[in-house]
Motif scaffolding. Structure first.
Motif, PDB file in Angstrom:
ATOM      1  N   ASP A 182       0.171   1.039   9.747  1.00  0.00           N
ATOM      2  CA  ASP A 182      -0.331   1.657   8.523  1.00  0.00           C
ATOM      3  C   ASP A 182       0.462   1.108   7.346  1.00  0.00           C
ATOM      4  OD1 ASP A 182      -1.405   3.342   6.598  1.00  0.00           O
ATOM      5  OD2 ASP A 182      -0.325   5.119   7.285  1.00  0.00           O
ATOM      6  N   GLY A 183      -0.224   0.463   6.405  1.00  0.00           N
ATOM      7  CA  GLY A 183       0.459  -0.099   5.240  1.00  0.00           C
ATOM      8  C   GLY A 183      -0.143   0.402   3.946  1.00  0.00           C
ATOM      9  N   SER A 184       0.647   0.403   2.902  1.00  0.00           N
ATOM     10  CA  SER A 184       0.130   0.708   1.562  1.00  0.00           C
ATOM     11  C   SER A 184       0.894  -0.124   0.549  1.00  0.00           C
ATOM     12  CB  SER A 184       0.254   2.198   1.237  1.00  0.00           C
ATOM     13  OG  SER A 184       1.601   2.607   1.128  1.00  0.00           O
ATOM     14  N   ILE A 185       0.159  -0.594  -0.451  1.00  0.00           N
ATOM     15  CA  ILE A 185       0.740  -1.458  -1.482  1.00  0.00           C
ATOM     16  C   ILE A 185       0.854  -0.660  -2.770  1.00  0.00           C
ATOM     17  CG2 ILE A 185       0.426  -3.563  -2.830  1.00  0.00           C
ATOM     18  CD1 ILE A 185      -1.307  -4.616  -0.492  1.00  0.00           C
ATOM     19  N   ILE A 186       2.036  -0.644  -3.340  1.00  0.00           N
ATOM     20  CA  ILE A 186       2.260   0.035  -4.619  1.00  0.00           C
ATOM     21  C   ILE A 186       2.825  -0.981  -5.599  1.00  0.00           C
ATOM     22  CG2 ILE A 186       3.581   1.808  -5.827  1.00  0.00           C
ATOM     23  CD1 ILE A 186       3.298   3.591  -3.429  1.00  0.00           C
ATOM     24  N   GLY A 187       2.114  -1.143  -6.707  1.00  0.00           N
ATOM     25  CA  GLY A 187       2.502  -2.127  -7.710  1.00  0.00           C
ATOM     26  C   GLY A 187       1.416  -3.178  -7.856  1.00  0.00           C
ATOM     27  N   ILE A 235      -2.299  -4.967  10.202  1.00  0.00           N
ATOM     28  CA  ILE A 235      -1.768  -4.020   9.218  1.00  0.00           C
ATOM     29  C   ILE A 235      -2.855  -3.720   8.194  1.00  0.00           C
ATOM     30  CG2 ILE A 235       0.060  -3.494   7.570  1.00  0.00           C
ATOM     31  CD1 ILE A 235       1.809  -5.562   8.868  1.00  0.00           C
ATOM     32  N   ASP A 236      -3.311  -2.478   8.162  1.00  0.00           N
ATOM     33  CA  ASP A 236      -4.252  -2.063   7.129  1.00  0.00           C
ATOM     34  C   ASP A 236      -3.449  -1.706   5.880  1.00  0.00           C
ATOM     35  OD1 ASP A 236      -5.837  -0.118   5.475  1.00  0.00           O
ATOM     36  OD2 ASP A 236      -7.352  -0.678   6.950  1.00  0.00           O
ATOM     37  N   CYS A 237      -3.651  -2.492   4.812  1.00  0.00           N
ATOM     38  CA  CYS A 237      -2.878  -2.314   3.573  1.00  0.00           C
ATOM     39  C   CYS A 237      -3.720  -1.661   2.476  1.00  0.00           C
ATOM     40  CB  CYS A 237      -2.373  -3.666   3.074  1.00  0.00           C
ATOM     41  SG  CYS A 237      -1.381  -4.579   4.263  1.00  0.00           S
ATOM     42  N   ASN A 238      -4.806  -1.013   2.854  1.00  0.00           N
ATOM     43  CA  ASN A 238      -5.769  -0.542   1.871  1.00  0.00           C
ATOM     44  C   ASN A 238      -5.494   0.886   1.404  1.00  0.00           C
ATOM     45  OD1 ASN A 238      -7.313  -3.015   2.140  1.00  0.00           O
ATOM     46  ND2 ASN A 238      -7.842  -2.243   4.175  1.00  0.00           N
ATOM     47  N   ALA A 239      -6.078   1.222   0.260  1.00  0.00           N
ATOM     48  CA  ALA A 239      -5.886   2.552  -0.337  1.00  0.00           C
ATOM     49  C   ALA A 239      -6.836   3.537   0.330  1.00  0.00           C
ATOM     50  CB  ALA A 239      -6.131   2.493  -1.841  1.00  0.00           C
ATOM     51  N   ILE A 240      -6.496   3.926   1.552  1.00  0.00           N
ATOM     52  CA  ILE A 240      -7.325   4.839   2.319  1.00  0.00           C
ATOM     53  C   ILE A 240      -6.527   6.065   2.715  1.00  0.00           C
ATOM     54  CG2 ILE A 240      -8.895   3.062   3.184  1.00  0.00           C
ATOM     55  CD1 ILE A 240      -7.279   2.982   5.775  1.00  0.00           C
ATOM     56  N   SER A 243       4.267   2.245   7.932  1.00  0.00           N
ATOM     57  CA  SER A 243       4.644   3.317   8.867  1.00  0.00           C
ATOM     58  C   SER A 243       4.049   3.023  10.241  1.00  0.00           C
ATOM     59  CB  SER A 243       4.167   4.682   8.359  1.00  0.00           C
ATOM     60  OG  SER A 243       2.758   4.786   8.348  1.00  0.00           O
ATOM     61  N   GLY A 244       4.607   3.685  11.244  1.00  0.00           N
ATOM     62  CA  GLY A 244       4.174   3.475  12.621  1.00  0.00           C
ATOM     63  C   GLY A 244       4.715   2.205  13.240  1.00  0.00           C
ATOM     64  N   ASP A 245       5.778   1.660  12.661  1.00  0.00           N
ATOM     65  CA  ASP A 245       6.291   0.348  13.083  1.00  0.00           C
ATOM     66  C   ASP A 245       7.605   0.494  13.838  1.00  0.00           C
ATOM     67  OD1 ASP A 245       6.601  -2.344  13.400  1.00  0.00           O
ATOM     68  OD2 ASP A 245       7.143  -2.764  11.323  1.00  0.00           O
ATOM     69  N   ALA A 246       7.561   1.143  14.979  1.00  0.00           N
ATOM     70  CA  ALA A 246       8.780   1.368  15.763  1.00  0.00           C
ATOM     71  C   ALA A 246       9.410   0.067  16.230  1.00  0.00           C
ATOM     72  CB  ALA A 246       8.465   2.253  16.973  1.00  0.00           C
ATOM     73  N   ALA A 247       8.592  -0.966  16.435  1.00  0.00           N
ATOM     74  CA  ALA A 247       9.099  -2.247  16.934  1.00  0.00           C
ATOM     75  C   ALA A 247       9.487  -3.201  15.809  1.00  0.00           C
ATOM     76  CB  ALA A 247       8.057  -2.907  17.822  1.00  0.00           C
ATOM     77  N   ASP A 248       9.376  -2.756  14.568  1.00  0.00           N
ATOM     78  CA  ASP A 248       9.716  -3.579  13.395  1.00  0.00           C
ATOM     79  C   ASP A 248       8.894  -4.872  13.364  1.00  0.00           C
ATOM     80  OD1 ASP A 248      11.024  -3.991  11.001  1.00  0.00           O
ATOM     81  OD2 ASP A 248      12.806  -4.891  11.901  1.00  0.00           O
ATOM     82  N   SER A 249       7.618  -4.750  13.697  1.00  0.00           N
ATOM     83  CA  SER A 249       6.746  -5.924  13.714  1.00  0.00           C
ATOM     84  C   SER A 249       6.495  -6.496  12.329  1.00  0.00           C
ATOM     85  CB  SER A 249       5.397  -5.562  14.356  1.00  0.00           C
ATOM     86  OG  SER A 249       5.569  -5.081  15.668  1.00  0.00           O
ATOM     87  N   ASP A 279       9.855   6.041   8.043  1.00  0.00           N
ATOM     88  CA  ASP A 279      10.054   6.592   9.388  1.00  0.00           C
ATOM     89  C   ASP A 279       9.037   7.700   9.630  1.00  0.00           C
ATOM     90  OD1 ASP A 279      12.183   4.930  10.033  1.00  0.00           O
ATOM     91  OD2 ASP A 279      13.654   6.262   9.102  1.00  0.00           O
ATOM     92  N   GLY A 280       7.853   7.274   9.931  1.00  0.00           N
ATOM     93  CA  GLY A 280       6.773   8.220  10.185  1.00  0.00           C
ATOM     94  C   GLY A 280       5.681   7.534  10.963  1.00  0.00           C
ATOM     95  N   PRO A 281       4.711   8.294  11.458  1.00  0.00           N
ATOM     96  CA  PRO A 281       3.644   7.726  12.281  1.00  0.00           C
ATOM     97  C   PRO A 281       2.557   7.085  11.431  1.00  0.00           C
ATOM     98  CG  PRO A 281       3.290  10.064  11.997  1.00  0.00           C
ATOM     99  CD  PRO A 281       4.592   9.748  11.295  1.00  0.00           C
ATOM    100  N   ILE A 282       1.541   6.557  12.107  1.00  0.00           N
ATOM    101  CA  ILE A 282       0.335   6.091  11.423  1.00  0.00           C
ATOM    102  C   ILE A 282      -0.176   7.213  10.520  1.00  0.00           C
ATOM    103  CG2 ILE A 282      -2.088   5.464  11.759  1.00  0.00           C
ATOM    104  CD1 ILE A 282      -0.272   3.215  12.545  1.00  0.00           C
ATOM    105  N   GLY A 283      -0.436   6.891   9.257  1.00  0.00           N
ATOM    106  CA  GLY A 283      -0.889   7.884   8.288  1.00  0.00           C
ATOM    107  C   GLY A 283       0.130   8.176   7.213  1.00  0.00           C
TER     108      GLY A 283
END
Length: 277
Positions: free
Chosen positions: A116-121, A90-95, A136-142, A157-161
């Motif tokens: 695709d991950g993002s951290i807010i806070g 999981i990329d959690c970076n501000a990219i 996002s992009g986690d259809a399998a709820d990993s 509910d969206g794709p990578i990005g």
């Protein structure tokens, strides 16, 4: 469960501590890191490990400055291929979503799952829920295991990005306001209009004034990291959007504030005197 967290900065170490407190074993890779970073990782309960051990964990979080996101992805993907492992990264970076697409391509289809991950806070603190980790992009709820380990996970509910786009938009507003305030307060100081501007902000925009009083000093030690983040936001907006130029300028502003901190903090001192006077 074994989880790897790459990045033992303020955010990475605090998230690792939350995971450890919830019963997870958290590995990290510390080769080449400073003594302060190594000590911070130790205090968070993170266990130093080599790249092969990191690659063998079931879940890897990348929480590093945005300028390092690609290099970390390449390093981890190479270790996964070397070990013949499969994992969830999981990329959690501000990219930007564009950079996130590059990260996903590095792992290809032979390394496991890329989310695709993002951290807010801010970094999590004892007794508090935050921050929010959007995925996002986690259809399998990993990513569900992270919620079970004390993190506040919100799936998009969206794709990578999609998660990266959310981060770009939120940071563009939040850190953009801080940068705009910093730029105009410095301009007022140079023009000797600072006291009048400060009074007007207090009278007509008290909420904004209160935000700047807190956000500007908090920005000083982070400015060096925000340079690349502003550049990512500019890329996200694209060359055909005039607003992209705003964030190229913001990158320059934060570069200047980072240099000011390294050079003794003259500009920071001027801002603090105005805001605290």
């Amino acid at each position: 469960m074994d989880i790897a967290v790459i990045g033992a900065g303020a955010m990475g170490s605090a998230i690792a501590r939350r995971l450890v407190e919830s019963g997870a074993r958290v590995l990290t890779y510390l080769e080449g890191r400073s003594a302060a970073t190594v000590e911070r990782a130790k205090m968070a309960g993170m266990e130093p490990a080599d790249l092969d051990a990191v690659a063998g964990t079931g879940l890897i979080l990348s929480i590093v400055p945005p300028a390092n996101a690609i290099a970390v992805a390449e390093q981890i993907a190479a270790a996964i291929r070397r070990c013949g492992a499969k994992t969830t990264f999981i990329d959690c970076n501000a990219i930007s979503p564009q950079t996130m697409t590059q990260v996903a391509a590095i792992f290809g289809g032979d390394c496991g799952v890329v989310l695709d991950g993002s951290i807010i806070g801010g970094p999590p603190k004892t007794g508090q829920k935050g921050p929010k980790l959007y995925i996002s992009g986690d259809a399998a709820d990993s990513s569900a295991v992270l919620g079970e380990c004390g993190l506040q996970v919100r799936r998009i509910d969206g794709p990578i990005g999609a998660a990266s786009a959310l981060k770009m938009c939120y940071a563009g507003i939040n850190k953009g306001v801080t940068g705009l305030g910093t730029a105009m307060l410095l301009a007022a100081i140079r023009s000797r209009a600072d006291e009048a501007l400060k009074r007007e902000l207090q009278e007509s925009l008290p909420d904004l004034d209160a935000k700047l009083v807190n956000a500007i000093p908090d920005m000083y030690p982070k400015a060096y990291r925000w340079v690349a983040e502003m550049e990512e936001i500019s890329e996200f907006l694209g060359d055909d959007d005039p607003a992209a130029l705003i964030f190229k300028g913001m990158a320059g502003l934060y570069r200047k504030m980072a240099a000011d901190r390294e050079g003794g903090g003259l500009l920071a001192g001027q801002l603090d005197r105005l805001n605290n006077g």
